[in-house]
Write a protein that holds these residues in place. Structure first.
Motif, PDB file in Angstrom:
ATOM      1  N   UNK A   1       0.990  -1.160  -0.049  1.00  0.00           N
ATOM      2  CA  UNK A   1      -0.012  -0.034   0.016  1.00  0.00           C
ATOM      3  C   UNK A   1       0.956   1.433   0.094  1.00  0.00           C
ATOM      4  N   UNK A   2       1.788   1.047   0.643  1.00  0.00           N
ATOM      5  CA  UNK A   2       2.713   2.469   0.747  1.00  0.00           C
ATOM      6  C   UNK A   2       3.227   2.862  -0.556  1.00  0.00           C
ATOM      7  N   UNK A   3       3.769   1.872  -1.238  1.00  0.00           N
ATOM      8  CA  UNK A   3       4.327   2.195  -2.616  1.00  0.00           C
ATOM      9  C   UNK A   3       3.131   2.786  -3.501  1.00  0.00           C
ATOM     10  N   UNK A   4       1.728   2.134  -3.451  1.00  0.00           N
ATOM     11  CA  UNK A   4       0.894   2.560  -4.105  1.00  0.00           C
ATOM     12  C   UNK A   4       0.637   4.211  -3.936  1.00  0.00           C
ATOM     13  N   UNK A   5       0.900   4.660  -2.899  1.00  0.00           N
ATOM     14  CA  UNK A   5       0.338   6.179  -2.451  1.00  0.00           C
ATOM     15  C   UNK A   5       1.649   6.832  -2.527  1.00  0.00           C
ATOM     16  N   UNK A   6       2.714   6.446  -2.890  1.00  0.00           N
ATOM     17  CA  UNK A   6       4.005   7.283  -3.373  1.00  0.00           C
ATOM     18  C   UNK A   6       5.159   7.124  -2.348  1.00  0.00           C
ATOM     19  N   UNK A   7       4.975   6.365  -1.483  1.00  0.00           N
ATOM     20  CA  UNK A   7       6.299   6.142  -0.393  1.00  0.00           C
ATOM     21  C   UNK A   7       7.203   4.986  -1.016  1.00  0.00           C
ATOM     22  N   UNK A   8       8.492   5.194  -0.546  1.00  0.00           N
ATOM     23  CA  UNK A   8       9.461   4.275  -0.895  1.00  0.00           C
ATOM     24  C   UNK A   8       9.147   2.885  -0.381  1.00  0.00           C
ATOM     25  N   UNK A   9       8.887   2.833   1.006  1.00  0.00           N
ATOM     26  CA  UNK A   9       8.237   1.569   1.832  1.00  0.00           C
ATOM     27  C   UNK A   9       7.519   1.770   2.770  1.00  0.00           C
ATOM     28  N   UNK A  10       7.180   0.776   3.666  1.00  0.00           N
ATOM     29  CA  UNK A  10       6.268   0.682   4.808  1.00  0.00           C
ATOM     30  C   UNK A  10       6.793   1.742   5.825  1.00  0.00           C
ATOM     31  N   UNK A  11       8.066   1.465   6.167  1.00  0.00           N
ATOM     32  CA  UNK A  11       8.668   2.247   7.242  1.00  0.00           C
ATOM     33  C   UNK A  11       8.696   3.961   6.739  1.00  0.00           C
ATOM     34  N   UNK A  12       8.723   4.335   5.596  1.00  0.00           N
ATOM     35  CA  UNK A  12       8.747   5.690   5.096  1.00  0.00           C
ATOM     36  C   UNK A  12       7.404   6.160   5.496  1.00  0.00           C
ATOM     37  N   UNK A  13       6.429   5.272   5.244  1.00  0.00           N
ATOM     38  CA  UNK A  13       5.031   5.857   5.325  1.00  0.00           C
ATOM     39  C   UNK A  13       4.642   6.013   6.732  1.00  0.00           C
ATOM     40  N   UNK A  14       5.155   5.087   7.563  1.00  0.00           N
ATOM     41  CA  UNK A  14       4.825   4.998   9.004  1.00  0.00           C
ATOM     42  C   UNK A  14       5.482   6.317   9.683  1.00  0.00           C
ATOM     43  N   UNK A  15       6.900   6.717   9.449  1.00  0.00           N
ATOM     44  CA  UNK A  15       7.241   7.755   9.801  1.00  0.00           C
ATOM     45  C   UNK A  15       6.674   8.998   9.602  1.00  0.00           C
ATOM     46  N   UNK A  16       6.190   9.199   8.185  1.00  0.00           N
ATOM     47  CA  UNK A  16       5.412  10.192   7.797  1.00  0.00           C
ATOM     48  C   UNK A  16       3.847  10.476   8.652  1.00  0.00           C
ATOM     49  N   UNK A  17       3.379   9.206   8.488  1.00  0.00           N
ATOM     50  CA  UNK A  17       2.098   9.249   9.483  1.00  0.00           C
ATOM     51  C   UNK A  17       2.222   9.554  10.663  1.00  0.00           C
ATOM     52  N   UNK A  18       3.382   9.071  11.474  1.00  0.00           N
ATOM     53  CA  UNK A  18       3.758   9.422  13.008  1.00  0.00           C
ATOM     54  C   UNK A  18       4.046  10.827  13.143  1.00  0.00           C
ATOM     55  N   UNK A  19       4.604  11.517  12.212  1.00  0.00           N
ATOM     56  CA  UNK A  19       4.936  12.805  12.248  1.00  0.00           C
ATOM     57  C   UNK A  19       3.711  13.688  12.197  1.00  0.00           C
ATOM     58  N   UNK A  20       2.873  13.411  11.341  1.00  0.00           N
ATOM     59  CA  UNK A  20       1.512  14.115  10.833  1.00  0.00           C
ATOM     60  C   UNK A  20       0.443  13.955  12.097  1.00  0.00           C
TER      61      UNK A  20
END
Length: 52
Positions: A1-20
């Protein structure tokens, strides 16, 4: 799912999500499950009726 919405990987998505959002995706999911469960109506007691 992370790649489908433009993130390099799941960890990148999780970091961004946590920050926001301020909490991890897992904690967010737990809170959603708790709130959905809390909104469910209590089960109705079923009375058994015997027709004669």
């Amino acid at each position: 799912m992370a790649a489908a919405v433009g993130f390099a990987d799941q960890a990148h998505l999780a970091r961004h999500f946590t920050r926001i959002v301020g909490i991890t995706p897992g904690e967010y999911a737990k809170q959603i499950r708790r709130s959905v469960f809390a909104m469910r109506p209590a089960p109705r007691s079923r009375s058994i009726s015997f027709k004669s």
